[in-house]
Design a protein around this motif. Structure first.
Motif, short mmCIF file in Angstrom:
data_model
loop_
_atom_site.label_atom_id
_atom_site.label_comp_id
_atom_site.label_asym_id
_atom_site.label_seq_id
_atom_site.Cartn_x
_atom_site.Cartn_y
_atom_site.Cartn_z
N UNK A 32 -12.17 3.65 6.77
CA UNK A 32 -12.83 3.93 8.06
C UNK A 32 -11.97 4.75 9.01
N UNK A 33 -10.69 4.49 9.06
CA UNK A 33 -9.80 5.21 9.96
C UNK A 33 -9.40 6.53 9.30
N UNK A 34 -9.81 7.66 9.87
CA UNK A 34 -9.49 8.95 9.24
C UNK A 34 -7.99 9.21 9.12
N UNK A 35 -7.18 8.59 9.98
CA UNK A 35 -5.73 8.77 9.89
C UNK A 35 -5.17 8.12 8.62
N UNK A 36 -5.87 7.14 8.07
CA UNK A 36 -5.43 6.45 6.86
C UNK A 36 -6.19 6.91 5.61
N UNK A 37 -7.18 7.76 5.82
CA UNK A 37 -7.95 8.32 4.71
C UNK A 37 -7.15 9.49 4.14
N UNK A 38 -7.13 9.66 2.81
CA UNK A 38 -6.36 10.78 2.25
C UNK A 38 -6.96 12.13 2.62
N UNK A 39 -6.11 13.12 2.68
CA UNK A 39 -6.58 14.49 2.88
C UNK A 39 -6.98 15.05 1.51
N UNK A 40 -7.62 16.20 1.52
CA UNK A 40 -7.96 16.86 0.26
C UNK A 40 -6.68 17.17 -0.52
N UNK A 41 -5.63 17.63 0.18
CA UNK A 41 -4.37 17.94 -0.48
C UNK A 41 -3.77 16.71 -1.15
N UNK A 42 -3.85 15.56 -0.46
CA UNK A 42 -3.34 14.32 -1.05
C UNK A 42 -4.21 13.88 -2.23
N UNK A 43 -5.50 14.07 -2.09
CA UNK A 43 -6.43 13.66 -3.13
C UNK A 43 -6.20 14.40 -4.44
N UNK A 44 -5.95 15.71 -4.34
CA UNK A 44 -5.76 16.47 -5.59
C UNK A 44 -4.39 16.23 -6.22
N UNK A 45 -3.53 15.48 -5.54
CA UNK A 45 -2.24 15.11 -6.13
C UNK A 45 -2.34 13.81 -6.95
N UNK A 46 -3.45 13.09 -6.82
CA UNK A 46 -3.63 11.87 -7.60
C UNK A 46 -3.71 12.28 -9.07
N UNK A 47 -2.86 11.69 -9.93
CA UNK A 47 -2.77 12.18 -11.31
C UNK A 47 -4.10 12.31 -12.04
N UNK A 48 -4.96 11.34 -11.97
CA UNK A 48 -6.22 11.42 -12.72
C UNK A 48 -7.09 12.56 -12.19
N UNK A 49 -7.07 12.81 -10.90
CA UNK A 49 -7.85 13.90 -10.32
C UNK A 49 -7.20 15.23 -10.65
N UNK A 50 -5.88 15.29 -10.55
CA UNK A 50 -5.16 16.52 -10.90
C UNK A 50 -5.44 16.91 -12.35
N UNK A 51 -5.39 15.94 -13.26
CA UNK A 51 -5.65 16.23 -14.68
C UNK A 51 -7.08 16.72 -14.88
#
Length: 142
Positions: free
Chosen positions: A89-108
């Motif tokens: 709910x809190x956007x400050x604690x929600x990942x950014x797109x840049x952080x999201x694409x660093x998640x290994x399963x998403x990056x792969x």
């Protein structure tokens, strides 16, 4: 249903910071991350993460209540954890797109998609060139 044509249903998919009028300047990119979370949740459960009897109750749930957990054992704990983070709910604690694409399963998954896409583009370009002028065939690195 996964798709609702009623424009009045848009609020069911909006990030809490859009629905909370007290926020002066919400972060647009974090709203996109929320939207990805809603879509991913819908794809897994075939329903919205927050659905109540009335629009006011739905908005209140989006702002304050946790979403129902994804019950299906078909999905990994990793996927469920990612969706939970996207629906923070809190956007400050929600990942950014840049952080999201660093998640290994998403990056792969993105790397595999790009490799497949690049290969298709190469072969489409190659085939197009061959159709126009077959003399290009000798110069292509295949």
């Amino acid at each position: 249903p996964l798709y609702s044509s009623a424009a009045s249903d848009v609020y069911k998919r909006q990030a809490p910071e859009i629905l909370n009028a007290s926020l002066a300047k919400p972060n647009i990119s974090k709203q996109d991350v929320w939207s990805i979370g809603v879509i991913a949740y819908q794809l897994c459960t075939l329903r919205l993460p927050f659905k109540c009897e009335s629009p006011a109750a739905t908005i209140a749930a989006i702002l304050t209540a946790p979403h129902d957990p994804i019950p299906h054992k078909l999905y990994s704990d990793e996927l469920k954890a990612i969706i939970n983070k996207l629906l923070t709910k809190d956007p400050e604690h929600r990942p950014s797109i840049k952080e999201l694409i660093k998640v290994p399963v998403i990056r792969n998954a993105l790397d595999n998609l790009l490799k497949e896409f690049e290969g298709k583009i190469f072969f489409e370009l190659r085939n197009s060139l061959i159709e126009k002028d077959s003399s290009f065939i000798a110069d292509l690195p295949i």
